[in-house]
Scaffold this active site. Structure first.
Site, mmCIF file in Angstrom:
data_model
loop_
_atom_site.group_PDB
_atom_site.id
_atom_site.type_symbol
_atom_site.label_atom_id
_atom_site.label_comp_id
_atom_site.label_asym_id
_atom_site.label_seq_id
_atom_site.Cartn_x
_atom_site.Cartn_y
_atom_site.Cartn_z
ATOM 1 N N GLU A 294 73.982 37.782 -3.328
ATOM 2 C CA GLU A 294 73.087 36.683 -2.950
ATOM 3 C C GLU A 294 73.877 35.394 -2.760
ATOM 4 O OE1 GLU A 294 69.985 35.743 -5.755
ATOM 5 O OE2 GLU A 294 68.788 34.710 -4.237
ATOM 6 N N LYS B 64 65.048 33.155 -13.892
ATOM 7 C CA LYS B 64 64.761 34.358 -14.688
ATOM 8 C C LYS B 64 65.206 34.203 -16.147
ATOM 9 C CE LYS B 64 64.260 37.778 -11.008
ATOM 10 N NZ LYS B 64 64.204 36.948 -9.793
ATOM 11 N N HIS C 269 66.958 34.789 -6.204
ATOM 12 C CA HIS C 269 66.457 36.012 -6.835
ATOM 13 C C HIS C 269 67.194 36.150 -8.177
ATOM 14 C CE1 HIS C 269 64.429 39.763 -7.175
ATOM 15 N NE2 HIS C 269 65.521 40.475 -7.152
ATOM 16 N N CYS D 219 60.944 44.808 -6.187
ATOM 17 C CA CYS D 219 60.988 43.439 -6.708
ATOM 18 C C CYS D 219 60.726 42.373 -5.643
ATOM 19 C CB CYS D 219 62.307 43.216 -7.428
ATOM 20 S SG CYS D 219 62.549 44.476 -8.716
ATOM 21 N N PHE E 120 64.763 47.072 -4.624
ATOM 22 C CA PHE E 120 65.272 48.425 -4.356
ATOM 23 C C PHE E 120 64.784 48.868 -2.981
ATOM 24 C CE2 PHE E 120 65.970 50.459 -8.851
ATOM 25 C CZ PHE E 120 66.956 49.539 -9.092
ATOM 26 N N HIS F 46 63.092 39.094 -15.529
ATOM 27 C CA HIS F 46 62.842 39.614 -14.193
ATOM 28 C C HIS F 46 61.495 40.327 -14.248
ATOM 29 C CE1 HIS F 46 63.029 41.193 -10.330
ATOM 30 N NE2 HIS F 46 64.161 41.860 -10.339
#
Lengths: 390, 264
Positions: free
Chosen positions: A297, A315, A286, A160, A378, A320
């Site tokens: 975060e 988002k 994010h 991502c 990831f 996402h």
């Protein structure tokens, strides 16, 4: 670093095709997310699907036909992007314009369909073109052909964070003298691999995603294509001021709760931009909407930038978009500066009291000169981008 | 033009198991004979992860450990570039099969291992490397793109860089549609400055299209053409022979990547 001018950009998501559709939806606080059609996912969830991908491909591009490349084609056709690249190609030469795209799953939806169409012997159907659809470089091969670019190119695939990190690769290629301008971007499309995969990790939201909400329960997966043209020539407008990359060295699919890696990425971006934490006017988080991501975060942002800077995840509008999230949120950050409006955290009802950052609960008109956008993935990969309007 | 230095090399392919073996073959001291040998488990991964490591992670770790052996460079200080045309096709196969089941499901382990940066993620966890890391694909030109990215990292990020290129054999039914033959992996430890033990200097540029440098040995040429990481073999042959000269690689997008190798 010397600012890298974003001379043109475009964005296509479930919200709509083109920058204008996004500016309008951000203003009216209208989400692109809808309930996922029955049978597409293992459990009820919402997705950000781009509805009409019946766009025709030329005979030359037809072998690349798959959902991901159709989405790329639709994205390229918006906002005069193809014309802008034609101008750059004429100015610099086709072999001096670099191409760096991000994707996480490329054309895997085509491979899923091919497996479903195996014959009695287990062989895949003859229509399946692995190299031009499933292969990770497929979207750059497609876009390169479409834009008639012949320079340095690769696909970055770091989950991502993919299409945030392409800005860093483009900057490096420019600094190394390997190109004189660069097209960057990202394309990722809905597929069963990600719907079932995120469900298996219990990271899929049961409804619409609610980033930063006290009752958030996961992500809504979206799809998107976004592109930007980067040039080193001076000029007014929006520019990449800095970037930072880091690794968590912690876990494959869970962020480091200390936020250490995220802090390192943001700090590196600030240092490269020659800016202080107080110079950041807005943080596009994010903010996936999973309990662990938003908390980690928040810790990172509060530690480095303090708790006063306005923050939001967008988002709630787009979902996402995974490998395309970096370019989507870069484009939204540029829109925030050009439109003078900070987007709220859409769908968030009650901010999690455990979060310390200043989450925007309504759109706010503001003079925005400097924005920081985070993308994490990831494998513990982190990338922070800083854009400015000068 | 920037000059980089090669501080270490790693290699693993059928008949070229480890740099010491590959070096002897590429110098012509041992005849090349392809054979199937299992890839050893990664040394640097904790026991639990080591047992579960996929073939692509094993390959990537094997050559990364090979390149670092005999140098005193700290793995956690290096930037990394992982270049692979197709990543872990055995996982793609398992996931796509599972999605065809009457009750479809995807293994959570397969899913998080399916990302193209899985090897990079495990390497970061195993070594504590927290610096820049890029996982990329340029199809058959992935090694060449990895070299260009590593050069950019050395220039801009002021870091030494470990480049790892790997690809695995696709399982049926992907074998055929995916043209990759044998599994192979190659790594280069590239430093900004010459160090004691540096093997060669390396200057990298992009030039107008030229023919690629082939391997003279027919079997090695077949390997070079059928698995993307083996596009590095002509460069590895020059490093093995401690010879100065040029190598041409097909770059993505049409141009050629020109390598000028210097010796000391």
């Amino acid at each position: 670093m010397k600012p890298l001018r974003v001379s043109h950009y475009t964005l296509t998501t479930a919200v709509g095709a083109g920058i204008g559709a996004h500016a309008a939806a951000l203003q009216s606080q209208t989400t692109g997310l809808r309930p996922c059609p029955a049978g597409h996912a293992p459990s009820p969830t919402w997705t950000g699907q781009v509805d009409d991908l019946s766009i025709p491909l030329t005979a030359e591009l037809a072998p690349f036909d798959c959902r991901n490349n159709r989405l790329a084609e639709l994205g390229l056709q918006q906002d005069g992007f193809i014309v802008a690249v034609e101008r750059a190609r004429a100015q610099y030469g086709a072999d001096r314009v670099g191409l760096f795209l991000g994707t996480s799953t490329s054309g895997i939806q085509q491979t899923e369909a091919a497996y479903a169409a195996r014959d009695a012997s287990g062989a895949l159907p003859s229509w399946f073109d692995f190299d031009r659809t499933q292969n990770l470089y497929s979207c750059a091969a497609f876009v390169g052909l479409r834009l008639r670019l012949e320079g340095i190119s690769h696909v970055t695939s770091t989950a991502c964070a993919s299409s945030a990190k392409v800005f860093a690769s483009a900057y490096r290629a420019l600094q190394a003298g390997l190109c004189d301008a660069a097209v960057v971007g990202g394309v990722d499309s809905l597929c069963r691999t990600t719907l079932y995969g995120f469900a298996s990790l219990q990271l899929l939201s049961s409804g619409i995603c609610r980033p930063g909400d006290a009752r958030r329960d996961g992500i809504s997966i979206g799809e998107a294509a976004g592109f930007a043209l980067l040039e080193t020539t001076p000029g007014a407008g929006v520019a990449l001021l800095g970037y930072g990359e880091s690794g968590d060295a912690h876990h494959m699919s869970t962020p480091d709760p200390s936020g250490r890696g995220a802090i390192a990425a943001m700090a590196a971006a600030l240092e490269r931009a020659g800016l202080q934490p107080a110079d950041i006017d807005y943080v596009n988080l994010h903010g996936t909407g999973t309990p662990a991501n938003d908390l980690a975060e928040d810790t990172a942002v509060a530690t480095l930038l303090g708790t006063q800077v306005p923050c939001s995840s967008t988002k709630g509008w787009t979902g996402h978009t995974l490998g395309a999230a970096g370019i989507v949120e870069a484009a939204i950050s540029l829109l925030a500066m050009q439109g003078g409006v900070l987007p709220r955290s859409l769908n968030t009802r009650v901010v999690d009291p455990a979060l310390r950052c200043a989450v925007l609960m309504d759109n706010r008109a503001a003079a925005v000169r400097t924005v920081l956008s985070n993308s994490f993935g990831f494998g513990g990969t982190n990338c922070s981008l800083i854009f400015g309007m000068r | 033009m920037t000059t980089l230095f090669v501080a270490g090399v790693g290699c693993w392919a059928p008949g070229l198991e480890g740099w010491a073996t590959a070096r002897a073959v590429l110098r012509g001291q041992t005849p090349y004979a392809s054979r199937a040998v299992a890839v050893p488990a990664p040394e640097r991964l904790p026991a639990n992860e080591r047992r579960r490591a996929t073939i692509s992670v094993r390959l990537a770790f094997r050559v990364a450990e090979d390149a670092l052996a005999g140098t005193d460079l700290a793995a956690d200080a290096l930037a990394t570039v992982f270049a692979s045309s197709d990543g872990d096709t055995p996982i793609v196969d398992r996931v796509c099969r599972a999605l065809c089941d009457r009750l479809p499901s995807v293994s959570p382990t397969d899913f998080h291992n399916s990302v193209h940066n899985a090897a990079a993620g495990y390497w970061s966890i195993a070594t504590g490397a927290r610096g820049p890391s890029v996982s990329l694909s340029s199809g058959d030109s992935s090694f060449a793109s990895g070299l260009l990215e590593a050069m950019g990292i050395a220039i801009v990020e002021d870091r030494d860089c470990l480049l790892v290129a790997f690809d695995v054999s696709p399982p049926p039914p992907l074998r055929g549609p995916c043209r990759i033959g044998e599994p192979a992996a190659v790594s280069l430890l590239l430093t900004q400055r010459r160090r004691p033990g540096s093997l060669a200097s390396l200057r990298i540029s992009m030039v107008s299209p030229e023919l690629e440098t082939p391997m003279r040995d027919a079997a090695l040429e077949t390997l070079r053409r059928t698995t993307p990481p083996a596009r590095a073999l002509p460069l590895l042959a020059m490093l093995a022979c401690e010879a100065a000269g040029s190598v041409r690689l097909q770059g993505a997008g049409g141009r050629t990547v020109a390598l000028e190798i210097g010796t000391f």
